[in-house]
Design a protein around this motif. Structure first.
Motif, mmCIF file in Angstrom:
data_model
loop_
_atom_site.group_PDB
_atom_site.id
_atom_site.type_symbol
_atom_site.label_atom_id
_atom_site.label_comp_id
_atom_site.label_asym_id
_atom_site.label_seq_id
_atom_site.Cartn_x
_atom_site.Cartn_y
_atom_site.Cartn_z
ATOM 1 N N TYR A 137 0.320 -4.861 -6.087
ATOM 2 C CA TYR A 137 -0.159 -4.287 -4.900
ATOM 3 C C TYR A 137 -1.265 -3.571 -4.920
ATOM 4 C CZ TYR A 137 4.582 -6.351 -3.400
ATOM 5 O OH TYR A 137 5.482 -7.193 -3.306
ATOM 6 N N VAL A 138 -1.968 -3.708 -3.733
ATOM 7 C CA VAL A 138 -3.183 -3.286 -3.429
ATOM 8 C C VAL A 138 -3.339 -2.266 -2.463
ATOM 9 C CG1 VAL A 138 -5.765 -3.270 -3.268
ATOM 10 C CG2 VAL A 138 -4.492 -4.845 -4.588
ATOM 11 N N TYR A 139 -3.835 -1.052 -2.292
ATOM 12 C CA TYR A 139 -3.573 -0.136 -1.433
ATOM 13 C C TYR A 139 -4.907 -0.215 -0.604
ATOM 14 C CZ TYR A 139 -3.454 4.137 1.538
ATOM 15 O OH TYR A 139 -3.509 5.054 2.492
ATOM 16 N N ASP A 140 -5.023 -0.398 0.629
ATOM 17 C CA ASP A 140 -6.293 -0.259 1.511
ATOM 18 C C ASP A 140 -6.263 0.975 2.380
ATOM 19 O OD1 ASP A 140 -8.328 -1.093 3.244
ATOM 20 O OD2 ASP A 140 -7.120 -2.508 4.275
ATOM 21 N N GLU A 141 -7.323 1.654 1.769
ATOM 22 C CA GLU A 141 -7.520 3.015 2.370
ATOM 23 C C GLU A 141 -8.054 3.015 3.809
ATOM 24 O OE1 GLU A 141 -9.703 5.962 0.274
ATOM 25 O OE2 GLU A 141 -9.012 5.211 -1.601
ATOM 26 N N GLU A 142 -8.898 2.213 4.119
ATOM 27 C CA GLU A 142 -9.428 1.991 5.698
ATOM 28 C C GLU A 142 -8.324 1.738 6.361
ATOM 29 O OE1 GLU A 142 -12.502 -1.182 7.843
ATOM 30 O OE2 GLU A 142 -12.856 -0.439 5.812
ATOM 31 N N ASN A 143 -7.312 0.837 6.256
ATOM 32 C CA ASN A 143 -6.283 0.680 7.180
ATOM 33 C C ASN A 143 -5.261 1.211 6.976
ATOM 34 O OD1 ASN A 143 -7.756 -1.319 8.499
ATOM 35 N ND2 ASN A 143 -7.529 -2.885 7.052
#
Length: 82
Positions: free
Chosen positions: A54-60
């Motif tokens: 899983y990858v964390y998307d900081e922008e969203n």
């Protein structure tokens, strides 16, 4: 406990994989003993993804699963974890 009477004689401690918890490992190491435990494979159900996929998307402020789907925030635990 066995360490109270014989702790100074025990140098190695062998345990079943079921006893491999952080608290037990810490107690063994603090008693200057060497823990010997079998490898315990992570339990992941078929069809489920591993945590590191899983990858964390900081922008969203969300996570992306391996299938490029957005996992949105739903609740907070009693301990304050999202």
């Amino acid at each position: 406990m066995i360490n109270g009477k014989y702790g100074y004689l025990i140098k190695n401690v062998s345990l079943d994989a079921g006893y491999m918890t952080p608290a037990i490992c810490r107690a063994i190491v603090q008693n200057d003993q060497i823990p010997n435990m079998p490898y315990k494979r992570p339990k992941i159900k078929k069809g489920f993804s591993k945590k590191y996929e899983y990858v964390y998307d900081e922008e969203n402020d969300c996570y992306l699963c391996p299938n490029d789907k957005i996992l949105m925030y739903t609740t907070t635990t009693r301990n304050g974890y999202r």
